[in-house]
Motif scaffolding. Structure first.
Motif, PDB file in Angstrom:
ATOM      1  N   GLN A 175     -14.627 -38.598   7.514  1.00 43.69           N
ATOM      2  CA  GLN A 175     -14.767 -39.675   6.519  1.00 43.69           C
ATOM      3  C   GLN A 175     -13.440 -40.079   5.878  1.00 43.69           C
ATOM      4  O   GLN A 175     -13.412 -40.977   5.051  1.00 43.69           O
ATOM      5  CB  GLN A 175     -15.727 -39.233   5.392  1.00 43.69           C
ATOM      6  N   ARG A 176     -12.353 -39.352   6.179  1.00 48.77           N
ATOM      7  CA  ARG A 176     -11.074 -39.653   5.525  1.00 48.77           C
ATOM      8  C   ARG A 176     -10.095 -40.274   6.518  1.00 48.77           C
ATOM      9  O   ARG A 176      -9.437 -39.556   7.283  1.00 48.77           O
ATOM     10  CB  ARG A 176     -10.459 -38.379   4.935  1.00 48.77           C
ATOM     11  N   PRO A 177      -9.978 -41.616   6.475  1.00 46.05           N
ATOM     12  CA  PRO A 177      -9.121 -42.298   7.459  1.00 46.05           C
ATOM     13  C   PRO A 177      -7.682 -41.826   7.434  1.00 46.05           C
ATOM     14  O   PRO A 177      -7.025 -41.810   8.487  1.00 46.05           O
ATOM     15  CB  PRO A 177      -9.230 -43.781   7.060  1.00 46.05           C
ATOM     16  N   LEU A 178      -7.175 -41.414   6.281  1.00 44.56           N
ATOM     17  CA  LEU A 178      -5.761 -41.010   6.217  1.00 44.56           C
ATOM     18  C   LEU A 178      -5.497 -39.710   6.967  1.00 44.56           C
ATOM     19  O   LEU A 178      -4.349 -39.381   7.261  1.00 44.56           O
ATOM     20  CB  LEU A 178      -5.310 -40.859   4.761  1.00 44.56           C
ATOM     21  N   LEU A 179      -6.569 -38.969   7.274  1.00 43.72           N
ATOM     22  CA  LEU A 179      -6.380 -37.685   7.970  1.00 43.72           C
ATOM     23  C   LEU A 179      -6.902 -37.719   9.404  1.00 43.72           C
ATOM     24  O   LEU A 179      -6.949 -36.693  10.070  1.00 43.72           O
ATOM     25  CB  LEU A 179      -7.073 -36.552   7.179  1.00 43.72           C
ATOM     26  N   LYS A 180      -7.276 -38.907   9.834  1.00 45.16           N
ATOM     27  CA  LYS A 180      -7.886 -39.057  11.156  1.00 45.16           C
ATOM     28  C   LYS A 180      -6.950 -38.607  12.275  1.00 45.16           C
ATOM     29  O   LYS A 180      -7.338 -37.877  13.180  1.00 45.16           O
ATOM     30  CB  LYS A 180      -8.223 -40.535  11.371  1.00 45.16           C
ATOM     31  N   GLU A 181      -5.701 -39.056  12.207  1.00 49.75           N
ATOM     32  CA  GLU A 181      -4.736 -38.755  13.267  1.00 49.75           C
ATOM     33  C   GLU A 181      -4.196 -37.338  13.149  1.00 49.75           C
ATOM     34  O   GLU A 181      -3.939 -36.676  14.142  1.00 49.75           O
ATOM     35  CB  GLU A 181      -3.535 -39.719  13.196  1.00 49.75           C
ATOM     36  N   ASN A 182      -3.996 -36.911  11.901  1.00 48.41           N
ATOM     37  CA  ASN A 182      -3.308 -35.644  11.689  1.00 48.41           C
ATOM     38  C   ASN A 182      -3.754 -35.031  10.361  1.00 48.41           C
ATOM     39  O   ASN A 182      -3.505 -35.599   9.303  1.00 48.41           O
ATOM     40  CB  ASN A 182      -1.783 -35.908  11.666  1.00 48.41           C
ATOM     41  N   ALA A 183      -4.453 -33.890  10.458  1.00 48.35           N
ATOM     42  CA  ALA A 183      -4.901 -33.213   9.241  1.00 48.35           C
ATOM     43  C   ALA A 183      -4.295 -31.813   9.192  1.00 48.35           C
ATOM     44  O   ALA A 183      -4.898 -30.872   8.685  1.00 48.35           O
ATOM     45  CB  ALA A 183      -6.420 -33.148   9.195  1.00 48.35           C
ATOM     46  N   SER A 184      -3.083 -31.680   9.764  1.00 49.88           N
ATOM     47  CA  SER A 184      -2.440 -30.366   9.813  1.00 49.88           C
ATOM     48  C   SER A 184      -2.016 -29.922   8.417  1.00 49.88           C
ATOM     49  O   SER A 184      -1.876 -30.757   7.508  1.00 49.88           O
ATOM     50  CB  SER A 184      -1.197 -30.425  10.711  1.00 49.88           C
ATOM     51  N   ILE A 185      -1.783 -28.641   8.262  1.00 49.43           N
ATOM     52  CA  ILE A 185      -1.322 -28.076   6.984  1.00 49.43           C
ATOM     53  C   ILE A 185      -0.025 -28.776   6.560  1.00 49.43           C
ATOM     54  O   ILE A 185       0.154 -29.096   5.392  1.00 49.43           O
ATOM     55  CB  ILE A 185      -1.059 -26.558   7.125  1.00 49.43           C
ATOM     56  N   GLU A 186       0.866 -29.010   7.538  1.00 50.69           N
ATOM     57  CA  GLU A 186       2.166 -29.640   7.225  1.00 50.69           C
ATOM     58  C   GLU A 186       1.952 -31.039   6.643  1.00 50.69           C
ATOM     59  O   GLU A 186       2.589 -31.419   5.672  1.00 50.69           O
ATOM     60  CB  GLU A 186       3.051 -29.748   8.478  1.00 50.69           C
ATOM     61  N   ARG A 187       1.061 -31.772   7.267  1.00 48.45           N
ATOM     62  CA  ARG A 187       0.788 -33.142   6.781  1.00 48.45           C
ATOM     63  C   ARG A 187       0.178 -33.101   5.372  1.00 48.45           C
ATOM     64  O   ARG A 187       0.560 -33.866   4.488  1.00 48.45           O
ATOM     65  CB  ARG A 187      -0.165 -33.843   7.752  1.00 48.45           C
ATOM     66  N   SER A 211      -9.262 -26.037   4.851  1.00 49.72           N
ATOM     67  CA  SER A 211     -10.539 -25.515   5.348  1.00 49.72           C
ATOM     68  C   SER A 211     -11.705 -26.345   4.824  1.00 49.72           C
ATOM     69  O   SER A 211     -12.683 -26.565   5.535  1.00 49.72           O
ATOM     70  CB  SER A 211     -10.686 -24.018   5.076  1.00 49.72           C
ATOM     71  N   ARG A 212     -11.593 -26.874   3.605  1.00 47.16           N
ATOM     72  CA  ARG A 212     -12.678 -27.724   3.094  1.00 47.16           C
ATOM     73  C   ARG A 212     -12.782 -29.041   3.879  1.00 47.16           C
ATOM     74  O   ARG A 212     -13.854 -29.614   3.976  1.00 47.16           O
ATOM     75  CB  ARG A 212     -12.445 -28.061   1.621  1.00 47.16           C
ATOM     76  N   LEU A 213     -11.637 -29.532   4.387  1.00 48.45           N
ATOM     77  CA  LEU A 213     -11.647 -30.824   5.082  1.00 48.45           C
ATOM     78  C   LEU A 213     -11.772 -30.670   6.595  1.00 48.45           C
ATOM     79  O   LEU A 213     -11.801 -31.681   7.310  1.00 48.45           O
ATOM     80  CB  LEU A 213     -10.354 -31.607   4.764  1.00 48.45           C
ATOM     81  N   TYR A 214     -11.870 -29.433   7.070  1.00 43.78           N
ATOM     82  CA  TYR A 214     -11.896 -29.186   8.509  1.00 43.78           C
ATOM     83  C   TYR A 214     -13.060 -29.956   9.163  1.00 43.78           C
ATOM     84  O   TYR A 214     -14.201 -29.852   8.720  1.00 43.78           O
ATOM     85  CB  TYR A 214     -12.029 -27.683   8.789  1.00 43.78           C
ATOM     86  N   GLY A 215     -12.742 -30.724  10.178  1.00 45.40           N
ATOM     87  CA  GLY A 215     -13.787 -31.455  10.913  1.00 45.40           C
ATOM     88  C   GLY A 215     -14.267 -32.717  10.216  1.00 45.40           C
ATOM     89  O   GLY A 215     -15.157 -33.403  10.724  1.00 45.40           O
ATOM     90  N   ASP A 216     -13.685 -33.044   9.069  1.00 43.89           N
ATOM     91  CA  ASP A 216     -14.113 -34.227   8.316  1.00 43.89           C
ATOM     92  C   ASP A 216     -13.822 -35.506   9.101  1.00 43.89           C
ATOM     93  O   ASP A 216     -12.769 -35.637   9.716  1.00 43.89           O
ATOM     94  CB  ASP A 216     -13.374 -34.266   6.973  1.00 43.89           C
TER      95      ASP A 216
END
Ligand code: S3P
Length: 172
Positions: free
Chosen positions: A119-131, A112-117
């Motif tokens: 600035q983080r390239p590692l989460l650009k494609e997939n920021a799911s809970i599983e990931r 929830s803190r990173l939702y919509g972020d």
């Protein structure tokens, strides 16, 4: 080893390292250094630009170079990027020049803190809970290598800093 040890804040993205670092440094009257900001200044490019034009290995190299320089300072509070703990060389540098405080948070809180972020390239494609969970599990042994670990879930920055200040005499 510097005369007065540095304090390195480690932890996954969204665990509050920069906010906690800023407040902790002002409470201690110490200089604050943000490792990501140092890399951005060195490269004259944003984290996103470094990842997209040079790739992650080049980012990690820049990160290690900046950490090597910062580790030579004394008594500074340093917030590291979430992946800075991955290189053995970086962990040795932090151990040798300071104390390590690891900030953690539950995976839902991180999500929830990173939702919509953006600035983080590692989460650009997939920021799911599983990931996030997979990344957290893979990094856990490195985050666990710390003098103090604080769960920041549902805690204010003030409360986290108070906990660090309470324990600091034991490990500094
Ligand atoms: C990263 C975390 C980021 C930044 C880069 C890579 C990671 O820093 O260094 O995007 O590998 O976890 P924050 O933890 O400050 O977001």
């Amino acid at each position: 080893m510097p005369v007065v040890k540095n304090i390195f804040l480690t932890g996954f993205m969204g665990c509050g390292k920069s906010s906690v670092g800023r407040l902790l440094s002002s409470r201690l009257g110490r200089q604050f250094v943000d490792l990501d900001e140092a890399v951005v200044l060195d490269a004259a490019a944003s984290i996103n630009e470094i990842f997209s034009s040079l790739g992650e290995p080049a980012f990690r190299e820049l990160e290690s170079q900046a950490l090597t320089r910062i580790s030579k300072l004394a008594a500074v509070v340093v917030s590291t990027g979430g992946g800075a703990v991955l290189a053995a060389q970086n962990r040795t540098l932090m151990r040798q020049s300071g104390s390590i405080v690891n900030l953690t948070a539950g995976v839902e809180a991180i999500a929830s803190r990173l939702y919509g972020d953006r600035q983080r390239p590692l989460l650009k494609e997939n920021a799911s809970i599983e990931r996030l969970r997979t990344m957290l599990e893979g990094r856990e042994p490195y985050y666990a290598d710390a003098d103090l670990r604080i769960d920041t879930t549902e805690k204010t920055v003030e409360a986290v800093v108070a906990e660090i200040l309470h324990s600091i005499k034991e490990f500094q």
